[in-house]
Design an enzyme around this catalytic site. Structure first.
Site: not given
Lengths: 305, 305, 305, 305
Positions: C61, C64, C189, C241, C259
């Site tokens: 992540s 992102k 992705y 998160y 993660v």
């Protein structure tokens, strides 16, 4: 019939140990977990009882379909269902969520707390005393028991611990669904839930609904056929909390349960049944009571489906 | 600086017509939609004002970070955040839903109503009068304005129409998050929201937070550095209702808005800003006020990001 | 600086035992729970490393915000934010719910999976190969590391187990938010998430964002100031998160975790930091990595609030 | 009887103008909004038709109770209901939300899309061709119509536009509720929905369920009494989308509707009824069809309540 009921009670009493009495209202926690009783009344007014049929207990949510009938008589079906919906909700009985996520924010149905509070707020009377009188008289009329009264200890216990119901009521007020003095409306609602009954009272109310509103003891009409039908429909689609679907499949009888341990059943054209077993499963239904009804339904082929 | 502020106010006053004054509280509906004023105070205590800087208005949700600071001083950070979370919620400020769907059911943060009510309930005092005194004194101290008072008409108006907040408070009580007399707690909360301020009061509170809790007028410490930081963090992550993320991107200044039309801003080590413009957008923020802040932020490169 | 980092790593390594490596992707489960490394780069391009700084891990992540920057460069800010929102969601990163309950059903922000999938779908290229090339080149450019590659085993592992992301993507397609071949978009992705990096790569990307988009090693502009600011804002409001709020209070540095155990941090005008610690807490953040950042932030007074 | 049906069709045809044909599947949008037809079959196999009884239309969601019956025959009641619940959901038929908010995440019931996809995935067969054969044969057996076939145009139309069902299916897979090749399962599901029927087919299936699973034309058992009862129960509690409660009150007949415009009804021990009227109300039910059923129910006192 009496013999069969005795056998069914005997076979199912052991299941009382699988549940627990309700504890969220202190007074309810005093119930005896092992109690199990039943009463069956047919359309000829024959009455059969078995087990702990003489216990008194508070009616709790079993009052919801009854006060619904009175509210429709007082306001007409259209008015009532402009403020409460007709659909099962899929959420727990004390849920608030759908009032926020689904618009218009009227409660999904009269069997969840939000809906039942709206219904109680619609009962007519010039003040709360008159409303309580009218309500009590209607419960007495439908149960053919002029001695029904509110259990004051349970009522006080509910009043003191009823903050979630207060939250629901104030939310309904802020959304314009109910109006007036919230504490007064809740007071009437808590009294309604604290009316004290026996399984015979529940069986007789169920029988009079099974006869489409005619008092089976004397042939007098108490409620209209349409109201009796409407009430029984809600008992099927949302009478047993969020276990209503499973109960409809396994038992198939219009029924309404309460956390006091009572269940009122109405088999159209056939029977009224009252059950009492205060040991509840996780969804809030009498754990042994459900099994008693399943056995009665199978033995007598009572499923309406 | 004064000249720039005048220009910015002039350029943005037209946008007041794109919003409307809050109407859910009758008293607020009396506001003048065209008002727009600003005050900026730097770390050397220089004060600049422009537009309708002399208007008095109620602080409303801008009070939330201030009462949070007091609650942490009274109870310690750990105690406070055992009862209120630290996360943005993604839901409207008056939402109830997450209290039901997310467990434990503590409010997501102190900037939504549920969280702010918990915070107010934690302010110390032997009775409600003493609590109000302590609260008012703290607001006066942080704003260096000993004349701050509650606007009684707005307070009464909020009290009468505050049923959704009552619903939230009773739900919090039923979940064990707050305790005691709900109407008393709400009374204090409604008074907190009805404290009357000017843009200069907001700017000064913002400036004293920008200086990490030191009173910039005299060098005395009002709150700890850690509390000042904590408060500013919430102003970024959830200070502008559910437009906080967009505001952070476009303006980038820790800010808290209220439906009275005020916005308090705190630019760390640099400035305190107060804005007033009671014409609100759909999310509840001052529609022209946001534009004023965007222009100030760009002109002076104030974004913290 | 090096000495301080060594001390901080040493003090916090014990906390790796409080978490666990991610297991939902089989390849990630092979990580070494005890690993802990850090790299810090200042605006003069001084680079300091400590602990297990030489480990390679997948970016997950942390990619992102980087792909968000590329998507804005490719499509403009307005286009991008017509399909993805700017608000923190208050829900877990892989949540689907708000796509259904909140209209319009665009994802709340680009840091949750739903938003990140939309962002990836907006990267330009005549086919998936070209899109991957452009993406990889951008990641290489921002990290000043021309050797960055996709870890094929992790990519395949993600592809095989990515059914929840498939569900999200098809829901977005049915709502008209994304278009075209879903499996192709997801393929890109999954590759994006499987780009392999070190803490130095993360620190350098963070440093180049801290300098508002200027490559600190040679003074060339990589992304615009506005994009760099926008990216850092999301890192604060939703980078960790549903622990972003707490992290902002305790650490106060724009940061994005994954993660895989990585965290990329960007302290405006000051530092880029990369941390690696694959032992995760319940919210999916590196359990010891958060403590390392807290210590660095306090020692060097890095909080932006 | 024929005369009464003609009158009821004539009286209600005007209501077709209050709704619209479904458009979310392009093929369905070709339907004729004015069509209205009915077929009634009693336990002596007498068949009465009126209106546009000769139209062919796709079965759509009316297939859900039928495939449920087959899945129970294939897997046993216990297996089936370990993967799908028995409760009404209170949400729209294509909702995803409860799969996320309520744990365990099995679909609420077999009448919503999520539940129906699970049911279809449980139909036995060594490959998709055999599964389709078995399914088609079962539908033919229950409708006593060996010519039932899949409408290929509608099937292709559903397959192309079925992204929301894909999202549901992948979410179910990621939660471990279904297994195997999702596109294959959906292919079978889309074919099931595209089986072409007439009102007579629906009436006959309803009649054979009304007789508790006995083929009324020849006395042979098709499904067990328990399965027939279970199916009819779901038709009451969740057969008419989120208007099931209102329909139960106003009509009181176990019924299942589909967006193709069909409704299959089963009055225990009395009648099977098929209705077709592709003009739908906002909840997806045939707007004139519901009125036809209400009239038939009142004239013949068919409510089960």
């Amino acid at each position: 019939m009496k013999y069969i009921l005795d056998e069914i009670i005997e076979n199912n009493r052991k299941y009382t140990s699988e549940g627990n009495v309700a504890t969220y209202i202190p007074e309810l926690a005093k119930g005896n977990r092992d109690d199990l009783g039943v009463c069956v009344i047919d359309m000829e007014n024959n009455t059969y009882k078995s087990g702990d049929y003489d216990r008194k207990f508070t009616i709790q949510s079993v009052s919801k379909p009854i006060s619904l009938a009175l509210a429709i008589m007082d306001n007409g079906k259209e008015n009532v269902f402009s403020k409460v919906g007709m659909e099962p909700s899929g959420d727990p009985f004390n849920s608030i969520m759908k009032l926020e996520t689904v618009k218009p924010s009227i409660p999904y149905n009269p069997m969840i707390n939000a809906g039942a509070i709206v219904i109680t707020s619609m009962i007519k009377g010039k003040d709360n005393d008159e409303k309580l009188d009218r309500m009590l008289n209607f419960f007495r009329r439908l149960s053919c028991n002029p001695t029904l009264e509110v259990n004051k200890d349970v009522y006080m216990s509910e009043k003191i611990t009823g903050d979630r119901n207060r939250a629901i009521a104030y939310l309904l007020k802020s959304e314009g669904i109910i109006d007036g003095d919230i504490e007064g409306i809740l007071d009437l609602y808590f009294k309604q839930c604290a009316i004290e009954v026996t399984v015979e009272d529940l069986a007789r109310m169920g029988a009079n609904l099974a006869s489409y509103g005619i008092d089976i003891s004397n042939g007098e009409r108490i409620v209209s056929e349409d109201i009796a039908r409407t009430v029984k429909t809600f008992m099927v689609t949302c009478g047993m909390y969020d276990a209503s679907g499973e109960f409809a499949i396994n038992v198939g009888i219009p029924s309404k349960s309460g956390v006091g341990g009572g269940i009122m059943c109405s088999v159209p054209k056939k029977l009224g049944i009252g059950v009492f077993g205060p040991s509840l499963d996780k969804k809030g239904n009498s754990v042994a009571g459900i099994r008693v009804l399943k056995d009665i339904s199978r033995r007598a082929s009572l499923s309406i489906f």
